[in-house]
Design an enzyme around this catalytic site. Structure first.
Site, PDB file in Angstrom:
ATOM      1  CE  LYS A   1      -4.555  -1.776   1.942  1.00 12.86           C
ATOM      2  NZ  LYS A   1      -5.391  -1.344   2.953  1.00 12.86           N
TER       3      LYS A   1
ATOM      4  CG  ASP B   1      -8.746   0.756   3.375  1.00 11.83           C
ATOM      5  OD1 ASP B   1      -9.444  -0.129   3.040  1.00 11.83           O
ATOM      6  OD2 ASP B   1      -7.602   0.796   3.312  1.00 11.83           O
TER       7      ASP B   1
HETATM    8  P1  NAP Z   1      -1.577  -3.882  11.438  1.00 14.11           P
HETATM    9  O1  NAP Z   1      -1.180  -2.663  10.663  1.00 14.11           O
HETATM   10  O2  NAP Z   1      -0.669  -4.894  11.841  1.00 14.11           O
HETATM   11  O3  NAP Z   1      -2.253  -3.160  13.036  1.00 14.11           O
HETATM   12  C1  NAP Z   1      -2.859  -3.784  14.024  1.00 14.11           C
HETATM   13  C2  NAP Z   1      -2.798  -2.970  15.338  1.00 14.11           C
HETATM   14  O4  NAP Z   1      -3.111  -3.967  16.113  1.00 14.11           O
HETATM   15  C3  NAP Z   1      -1.465  -2.625  15.606  1.00 14.11           C
HETATM   16  O5  NAP Z   1      -1.555  -1.289  16.304  1.00 14.11           O
HETATM   17  C4  NAP Z   1      -0.990  -3.651  16.573  1.00 14.11           C
HETATM   18  O6  NAP Z   1       0.097  -3.261  17.572  1.00 14.11           O
HETATM   19  C5  NAP Z   1      -2.273  -4.033  17.263  1.00 14.11           C
HETATM   20  N1  NAP Z   1      -2.334  -5.393  17.868  1.00 14.11           N
HETATM   21  C6  NAP Z   1      -2.116  -6.538  17.190  1.00 14.11           C
HETATM   22  N2  NAP Z   1      -2.227  -7.774  17.514  1.00 14.11           N
HETATM   23  C7  NAP Z   1      -2.840  -7.378  18.808  1.00 14.11           C
HETATM   24  C8  NAP Z   1      -3.102  -7.835  20.199  1.00 14.11           C
HETATM   25  N3  NAP Z   1      -3.161  -9.343  20.339  1.00 14.11           N
HETATM   26  N4  NAP Z   1      -3.514  -6.977  21.187  1.00 14.11           N
HETATM   27  C9  NAP Z   1      -3.577  -5.737  21.246  1.00 14.11           C
HETATM   28  N5  NAP Z   1      -2.994  -5.080  20.013  1.00 14.11           N
HETATM   29  C10 NAP Z   1      -2.865  -5.772  18.857  1.00 14.11           C
HETATM   30  O7  NAP Z   1      -2.965  -4.590  10.902  1.00 14.11           O
HETATM   31  P2  NAP Z   1      -4.240  -3.559  10.116  1.00 14.11           P
HETATM   32  O8  NAP Z   1      -4.186  -3.656   8.749  1.00 14.11           O
HETATM   33  O9  NAP Z   1      -4.390  -2.305  10.617  1.00 14.11           O
HETATM   34  O10 NAP Z   1      -5.430  -4.470  10.301  1.00 14.11           O
HETATM   35  C11 NAP Z   1      -6.207  -4.581  11.573  1.00 14.11           C
HETATM   36  C12 NAP Z   1      -7.346  -5.319  11.700  1.00 14.11           C
HETATM   37  O11 NAP Z   1      -8.149  -4.826  10.783  1.00 14.11           O
HETATM   38  C13 NAP Z   1      -7.134  -6.849  11.119  1.00 14.11           C
HETATM   39  O12 NAP Z   1      -7.746  -7.694  11.784  1.00 14.11           O
HETATM   40  C14 NAP Z   1      -7.606  -6.906   9.685  1.00 14.11           C
HETATM   41  O13 NAP Z   1      -7.792  -8.162   9.158  1.00 14.11           O
HETATM   42  C15 NAP Z   1      -8.696  -5.862   9.824  1.00 14.11           C
HETATM   43  N6  NAP Z   1      -9.156  -5.093   8.676  1.00 14.11           N
HETATM   44  C16 NAP Z   1     -10.340  -5.073   8.140  1.00 14.11           C
HETATM   45  C17 NAP Z   1     -10.539  -4.644   7.172  1.00 14.11           C
HETATM   46  C18 NAP Z   1     -12.169  -4.642   6.448  1.00 14.11           C
HETATM   47  O14 NAP Z   1     -12.242  -4.298   5.256  1.00 14.11           O
HETATM   48  N7  NAP Z   1     -13.029  -5.226   7.329  1.00 14.11           N
HETATM   49  C19 NAP Z   1      -9.660  -3.628   6.329  1.00 14.11           C
HETATM   50  C20 NAP Z   1      -8.449  -3.666   6.833  1.00 14.11           C
HETATM   51  C21 NAP Z   1      -8.158  -4.230   8.031  1.00 14.11           C
HETATM   52  P3  NAP Z   1       1.306  -2.943  17.317  1.00 14.11           P
HETATM   53  O15 NAP Z   1       1.290  -1.383  17.310  1.00 14.11           O
HETATM   54  O16 NAP Z   1       2.178  -3.429  18.409  1.00 14.11           O
HETATM   55  O17 NAP Z   1       2.009  -3.497  16.155  1.00 14.11           O
END
Ligand code: NAP
Length: 286
Positions: A71, A107
């Site tokens: 991205k 998004d």
């Molecule tokens: P990302 O960039 O990896 O960010 C994840 C965030 O969650 C970071 O702040 C991370 O902390 C934190 N985190 C990860 N595991 C954790 C845990 N066990 N406990 C507490 N905090 C935790 O991921 P992303 O792309 O933002 O995606 C996040 C979620 O949204 C995913 O589940 C993804 O599937 C979902 N999503 C859905 C859509 C949709 O269209 N519905 C679109 C995009 C994403 P750190 O800062 O420590 O890494």
């Protein structure tokens, strides 16, 4: 099935890996429902520059959905990028317009539409984000740009990642009422003092082995509106608990669908057949 011929337009998702992407299901269901001469494929790529050079060379290559980890990497190869995507520093949508490749991000706008379609007006609401990753970044920037929430609070896990997001938002939108904190501290206080909760961590996702969020379900009341970005499972533990407490809930499917709807309309020029797209997605996820 659409009959593929010399006029067929190609759209695709690129990422690495892409085998779990649901975008082909959503977009192709839309094309088939409207009988459009489009096809949507998935390409697992590592050579971003080569891929975009190929797209530029192919007249009928109309659009690309960009997913993890590309991205940010696509940006140097685009001719134009819209102002919000530029501020976020991330693109999930590329449109081939004449000889130009134009980048945007759907998004945040898609999430906003998911709330609108659920009848929720986010203006003057206190919005709590759980997580400080890429998805929260895209949505928080879009909210700061396009609506006037009373307050945005972001709770993170890793201090450097949280601070970068908070600092970037403050620089881009100095007037917003922005707060920060940690997922492990006073979560019940944060939940009680906000109207809208947007869960944006992978904790609770099917197959995600890391520990769960210690979410204080007893702090939820019927006035809360709760979205979980996770869509596998369709109803996460958070959403099920929130629904039991009388909250309005919005599933991650709605966010996924609405960001695709914006891409679909951009590339085809037609109003997306949302029901057909949702039906195809639910069939795959059940
Ligand atoms: P990302 O960039 O990896 O960010 C994840 C965030 O969650 C970071 O702040 C991370 O902390 C934190 N985190 C990860 N595991 C954790 C845990 N066990 N406990 C507490 N905090 C935790 O991921 P992303 O792309 O933002 O995606 C996040 C979620 O949204 C995913 O589940 C993804 O599937 C979902 N999503 C859905 C859509 C949709 O269209 N519905 C679109 C995009 C994403 P750190 O800062 O420590 O890494």
């Amino acid at each position: 099935m659409i009959e593929i011929d010399v006029n067929t337009k190609l759209c695709a998702v690129i990422g690495h890996p892409v085998r779990h992407s649901l975008s082909p299901v959503i977009h192709n269901a839309g094309y088939q429902s409207l009988g459009l001469n489009f096809v949507y494929l998935a390409f697992d790529i590592t050579d971003v520059e080569g891929c975009l050079r190929g797209m530029r060379a192919m007249d009928n290559f109309r659009g690309i959905s960009v997913t993890i980890p590309h991205k940010e990497a696509v940006i140097p190869y685009l001719d134009e990028i819209d102002p919000v995507a530029k501020k976020i520093g991330s693109v999930n949508t590329i449109t081939h317009e004449g000889d130009k490749l134009i980048g945007t991000i759907t998004d945040g706008a898609g999430t906003l539409n998911a709330f609108r379609r659920a009848g929720v007006d986010l203006q003057n609401k206190r919005i709590l984000f759980l997580g400080a990753g890429g998805a929260v970044r895209a949505v928080a920037f879009t909210f700061a740009e396009t609506i006037q929430p009373e307050q945005i609070t972001i709770l993170g896990r890793t201090p450097s990642r949280l601070q970068k997001l908070i600092n970037d938002l403050r620089v881009a939108y100095p007037c917003i009422n922005l707060h920060e904190g940690y997922l492990t501290e006073n979560l019940d206080h944060y939940v009680r003092s906000h109207d809208v909760i947007i869960q944006g961590t992978p904790a609770g996702m099917t197959g995600h082995s890391e520990e769960k969020l210690q979410f204080p379900y007893d702090s939820l009341t019927p006035h809360h509106i709760v979205m979980d970005m996770i869509y596998r499972p369709l109803y996460t533990e958070l959403l099920l608990e929130a629904r039991n407490k009388g909250c309005k809930i919005i599933t991650g499917i709605e966010m996924l669908l609405e960001q695709a709807v914006l891409q679909f309309e951009l590339w085809t020029g037609y109003t997306a057949p949302l029901d057909a797209m949702r039906e195809s997605l639910e069939k795959v996820l059940k």
